[in-house]
Design a protein around this motif. Sequence first.
Motif, PDB file in Angstrom:
ATOM      1  N   ALA A 121       0.921  -1.070   0.249  1.00  0.00           N
ATOM      2  CA  ALA A 121       0.436  -0.098   0.228  1.00  0.00           C
ATOM      3  C   ALA A 121       0.857   0.746   0.068  1.00  0.00           C
ATOM      4  O   ALA A 121       0.679   2.130  -0.929  1.00  0.00           O
ATOM      5  CB  ALA A 121      -0.714  -0.304   0.908  1.00  0.00           C
ATOM      6  N   SER A 140      -7.355   7.122  -3.089  1.00  0.00           N
ATOM      7  CA  SER A 140      -7.644   5.794  -3.351  1.00  0.00           C
ATOM      8  C   SER A 140      -8.463   5.092  -3.047  1.00  0.00           C
ATOM      9  O   SER A 140      -8.128   3.494  -4.043  1.00  0.00           O
ATOM     10  CB  SER A 140      -6.658   5.578  -1.252  1.00  0.00           C
ATOM     11  OG  SER A 140      -7.951   6.025  -0.361  1.00  0.00           O
ATOM     12  N   LEU A 146      -6.508  -0.459  -0.683  1.00  0.00           N
ATOM     13  CA  LEU A 146      -5.728  -0.109  -0.675  1.00  0.00           C
ATOM     14  C   LEU A 146      -6.871   0.224   0.756  1.00  0.00           C
ATOM     15  O   LEU A 146      -8.049   0.288  -0.070  1.00  0.00           O
ATOM     16  CB  LEU A 146      -6.052   1.365  -0.820  1.00  0.00           C
ATOM     17  CG  LEU A 146      -4.475   1.711  -1.989  1.00  0.00           C
ATOM     18  CD1 LEU A 146      -4.116   3.262  -2.612  1.00  0.00           C
ATOM     19  CD2 LEU A 146      -3.099   1.737  -1.356  1.00  0.00           C
TER      20      LEU A 146
END
Length: 173
Positions: A121, A140, A146
Motif C-alpha cells: 500500500a 485511494s 488500499l
Amino acid sequence: QAAREAGLTTYAGYRKGYARVPGLPSSPQRQYPDWPGWPEFLGTHRRREGPFVPLETFIETVRQLGITTSTEYVRRFREAPGLPGNPSEYYPDWPGWRVAFGTGPNRRFTPSDTRLSYAAASALAQTQGWTTSRQYYAGSAAHPGLPASPQKTYAGEWSGWATFLGRQPRGGS
C-alpha cells in the motif's frame, strides 16, 4: 478513572457532572487521540459473546437496511440477526461508521482478504505521487486494496503519513 470514581456512568451524566471533577475535559472524545468510546471510557461496556456476522456481512446488512447514522443504528440494529449493539467493540478492524454506512469521503470498505499489505500500500501510494493524507484520501478509492484509513488498518506498523508516503518527516534532514 476519575469519571468512574465520580460515578459518571452515562454520556448525559458525564455532561452534567464533569465540571465538578477537577481535570475532566468537557469533550474527552476530542481531547484524547486514542478515544475508546463512551462505554469504555466510563467503564460501562459489556462485551457480549457472538455469534455476530462477519464485518463484510455487517456492512452489507446495514446498507440494505438503509441505516445512515449511528443513532439510527442503535435504534434499529435488532432488525437483523447477528448485528452487535456496538460494532466497534466487536470488530478488530472496524472501519468507522462512515465506511459502514457508505457515507462521507471514505465510504468504501476493503475486505481484509483483498487488502494490500502495508508495504504494498505504501509503495502504491508513493508511485501515485501522493505526499499528503488529503491526496491519499482523494485518490485511494480508485485503487482496490488500499484501505480507507491506513493508519487504523496498519496500526501495528503505522509510524505516520510521512513514512507511509515516503517523504521526510518534519524536522528531518
